[in-house]
Write an enzyme that holds these catalytic residues in place. Structure first.
Site, PDB file in Angstrom:
ATOM      1  N   TYR A   1      29.258   7.308  45.751  1.00  7.40           N
ATOM      2  CA  TYR A   1      28.130   6.990  44.704  1.00  7.40           C
ATOM      3  C   TYR A   1      27.857   5.580  44.177  1.00  7.40           C
ATOM      4  O   TYR A   1      26.958   5.039  44.119  1.00  7.40           O
ATOM      5  CB  TYR A   1      28.649   7.765  43.364  1.00  7.40           C
TER       6      TYR A   1
ATOM      7  N   ASN B   1      17.940  15.822  42.731  1.00  2.00           N
ATOM      8  CA  ASN B   1      17.211  16.157  43.871  1.00  2.00           C
ATOM      9  C   ASN B   1      16.436  17.442  44.177  1.00  2.00           C
ATOM     10  O   ASN B   1      17.327  18.196  44.442  1.00  2.00           O
ATOM     11  CB  ASN B   1      18.027  15.224  45.129  1.00  2.00           C
TER      12      ASN B   1
ATOM     13  N   CYS C   1      21.735  14.738  50.100  1.00  4.70           N
ATOM     14  CA  CYS C   1      22.604  14.331  49.120  1.00  4.70           C
ATOM     15  C   CYS C   1      23.998  14.821  49.204  1.00  4.70           C
ATOM     16  O   CYS C   1      24.834  14.514  48.727  1.00  4.70           O
ATOM     17  CB  CYS C   1      21.870  14.757  47.796  1.00  4.70           C
ATOM     18  N   HIS C   2      24.039  15.850  50.372  1.00  2.00           N
ATOM     19  CA  HIS C   2      25.411  16.309  50.713  1.00  2.00           C
ATOM     20  C   HIS C   2      26.249  15.105  51.387  1.00  2.00           C
ATOM     21  O   HIS C   2      27.291  15.240  51.602  1.00  2.00           O
ATOM     22  CB  HIS C   2      25.162  17.444  51.748  1.00  2.00           C
TER      23      HIS C   2
ATOM     24  N   GLU D   1      27.327  18.254  60.830  1.00  2.00           N
ATOM     25  CA  GLU D   1      26.998  16.936  61.133  1.00  2.00           C
ATOM     26  C   GLU D   1      28.073  16.246  62.000  1.00  2.00           C
ATOM     27  O   GLU D   1      27.806  15.603  62.908  1.00  2.00           O
ATOM     28  CB  GLU D   1      26.469  16.015  60.012  1.00  2.00           C
TER      29      GLU D   1
END
Length: 175
Positions: free
Chosen positions: A103, A127, A135-136, A162
Site C-alpha cells: 500500500y 475498486n 487490487c489483489h 499468477e
C-alpha cells in the site's frame, strides 16, 4: 442502459455489469465485476437488462486470464470514482502480472505522502473491477495478505494463479 450477466469462474460466480459503448471491444464498457459476498459489491437493479451476449469479449478475456493465457486485460471500463481513487486505480493497473506492491508503494507511485496509506487502502477497497483492475496484487508492507473485498481466499487464489503462470505461456500473452 446498464446490462448485466453472471459467469462461472474459479472464484465462484462473477457478476458483470456494464454500459453499452460504441468504442469498447464487444460493445460493452465494464462498470462492475464482483463476487458473491463482496464488500460493496454490485447488486442487480430492476432497471438493468440481462444480456450475456453483451459480455462475450469480456468473458473471453476473463477465461483466458483464469486459464493462464492472458496477463493484461484490454477491457474498456466506465469512468467513476474521485480523482484520488482514479489515480490509485491507475496505479493498480500498472502493477505487472505476477508481482505485488505494498500500500505504501502505491501511495509513493501516485505522489501521496506515506501517511496516505490508509486513504490508498480505502480507494483500493472501493475498486469496482475485481480481477480486471488487479487490487489483489497489493499486500501489506510485511508481505501479509490484507484487505481484499472479495475475501482473502480469493486473493490468495489469484496470486497463486499468477505465480504459477508467470514464467509459462502467459508470460508472453497479452490482450
Amino acid at each position: 442502459m446498464t446490462v448485466h450477466t453472471t459467469i462461472d469462474s474459479p472464484l465462484g460466480e462473477l457478476l458483470l455489469a456494464g454500459e453499452e459503448s460504441a468504442t469498447a471491444r464487444g460493445g460493452t464498457a465494464l462498470a462492475s465485476l464482483s463476487v458473491p459476498g463482496q464488500k460493496r459489491g454490485a447488486t442487480v437493479r430492476d432497471d438493468w437488462t440481462e444480456d450475456a451476449g453483451a459480455f462475450t469479449e469480456i468473458a473471453a478475456q476473463l477465461r483466458a486470464y483464469f486459464d493462464g493465457r492472458l496477463t493484461r486485460f484490454d477491457i474498456e471500463h466506465t469512468a467513476g470514482g474521485s480523482d484520488f481513487q482514479r489515480r490509485v486505480w491507475q496505479a493498480l493497473e500498472d502493477i505487472p502480472y505476477g508481482t505485488t506492491l505494498s500500500y505504501g508503494a502505491i501511495a509513493a507511485r501516485i505522489g501521496a505522502p506515506r501517511a496516505a496509506v490508509r486513504a490508498v487502502g480505502t480507494a483500493i477497497g472501493a475498486n469496482p473491477l475485481l480481477v480486471v483492475r488487479p487490487c489483489h496484487r497489493v499486500i501489506g508492507a510485511d508481505g501479509a495478505l490484507t484487505g481484499y473485498a472479495g475475501g482473502l481466499e480469493r486473493k490468495r487464489h489469484l496470486l497463486d494463479l499468477e505465480s504459477a503462470h508467470r514464467s509459462g505461456p502467459a508470460a508472453e500473452a497479452t490482450a
